[in-house]
Motif scaffolding. Structure first.
Motif, short mmCIF file in Angstrom:
data_model
loop_
_atom_site.label_atom_id
_atom_site.label_comp_id
_atom_site.label_asym_id
_atom_site.label_seq_id
_atom_site.Cartn_x
_atom_site.Cartn_y
_atom_site.Cartn_z
N ASN A 35 17.66 54.50 16.92
CA ASN A 35 16.40 54.62 17.21
C ASN A 35 16.08 53.44 17.85
O ASN A 35 16.75 52.86 18.56
CB ASN A 35 15.53 54.67 15.81
N SER A 40 19.80 53.43 13.20
CA SER A 40 18.76 54.23 12.48
C SER A 40 18.95 54.15 11.02
O SER A 40 20.11 54.61 10.54
CB SER A 40 18.70 55.82 12.84
N TRP A 43 19.27 57.83 9.48
CA TRP A 43 20.54 58.73 9.72
C TRP A 43 21.59 57.79 8.86
O TRP A 43 22.44 58.74 8.42
CB TRP A 43 20.74 58.15 11.19
#
Length: 285
Positions: A35, A40, A43
């Motif tokens: 990100n 992330s 994730w």
């Protein structure tokens, strides 16, 4: 006399083969894994949750992570708690190779832990522990009816886990402080309402996905603290689930600008708390 040639497609890999491939410690990172702040967290939790279930299935000798009760009903290795420590997600970039070294251990008669050491180019970027227990729905299609169920547990000597002990103490109301902040909730400092999407935030079992708990909390904190620094440490304790089309609320319970630490909770509209979240960032602004 002519003979017809039958064209049989080559046999594909088995589910067990694919489980082993999915547990490969090395991953090439790209846009799905990142990100605007580096790796992330949402994730990562989904990936480690997947690895946790596959590791548990392999340990139990299953061909896939299809857990069943004694009478054949679906059961789930539900995540009870997650703990992220020493995170340095901001240094992770596209085309880095993320290495995940994992190990599984039983931490109680009914709970299993996986620990995951994360590194890029041999440099640590964090560590994560996940703890699960087997559950099932006592009422069909009712996410409020989730309860523990007895399934075969990983064998071996029990390993100590502070996170597992904190799970028990949180549930029993015995933990007075965590991350330096009081655990008992008084009046919320701020509240943010969400209406989770059935197509985006619920998993294939129809349950509000564990990785989305911290994601919703982050959305609220971004609204209140738009210049927060990168996350350093975070503990999430899961205490319940929600139905699809049900609103959920994030309450800011405690805040320490000096310690750069936040305590929040997710709850249903009726006040039932479904998660306690504690986090530390490099700065809170």
């Amino acid at each position: 006399m002519s003979a017809a040639l039958l064209d049989f497609p080559p046999a594909g890999p088995s589910a067990r083969d694919l489980m082993e491939r999915a547990l490969d410690p090395h991953m090439l990172l790209g846009m799905p894994h990142l990100n605007g702040n580096g790796l992330s967290e949402t994730w990562l939790m989904k990936e480690l949750g997947h690895r946790h279930w596959l590791m548990l299935a392999c340990h139990l000798g299953l061909d896939n992570a299809d857990f069943r009760t004694a009478d054949g009903e679906e059961a789930y290795a539900a995540i009870c708690a997650t703990s992220l420590t020493d995170a340095r997600f901001d240094v992770v970039q596209a085309n880095n190779i993320l290495t995940i070294h994992s190990r599984l251990s039983a931490v109680s008669r009914t709970r299993t832990s996986t620990r995951h050491e994360l590194s890029v180019h041999g440099r640590s970027v964090g560590a994560v522990e996940l703890i699960s227990t087997f559950v099932h729905r006592t009422i069909k299609d009712n996410n409020h009816s989730i309860a523990r169920v007895t399934l075969p547990e990983p064998q071996g000597q029990l390993q100590p886990s502070l996170l597992a002990q904190n799970v028990t103490d949180i549930r029993n109301g015995r933990l007075g402080t965590h991350f330096g902040l009081p655990v008992p909730a008084n009046k919320a400092l701020r509240t943010f309402r969400f209406d989770p999407s059935a197509s985006q935030e619920f998993n294939g079992a129809g349950l509000f996905y564990f990785a989305e708990y911290q994601a919703l909390a982050d959305r609220a904190l971004e609204n209140w603290l738009p210049r927060r620094g990168p996350v350093v440490r975070k503990d999430v304790f899961f205490l319940g689930n929600i139905e699809q089309n049900e609103s959920v609320f994030f309450d800011l319970i405690g805040f320490s600008d000096e310690q750069k630490t936040v305590h929040g909770q997710l709850r249903r509209e009726n006040g039932k708390v479904i998660a306690k979240i504690f986090g530390t960032w490099t700065c809170l602004r």
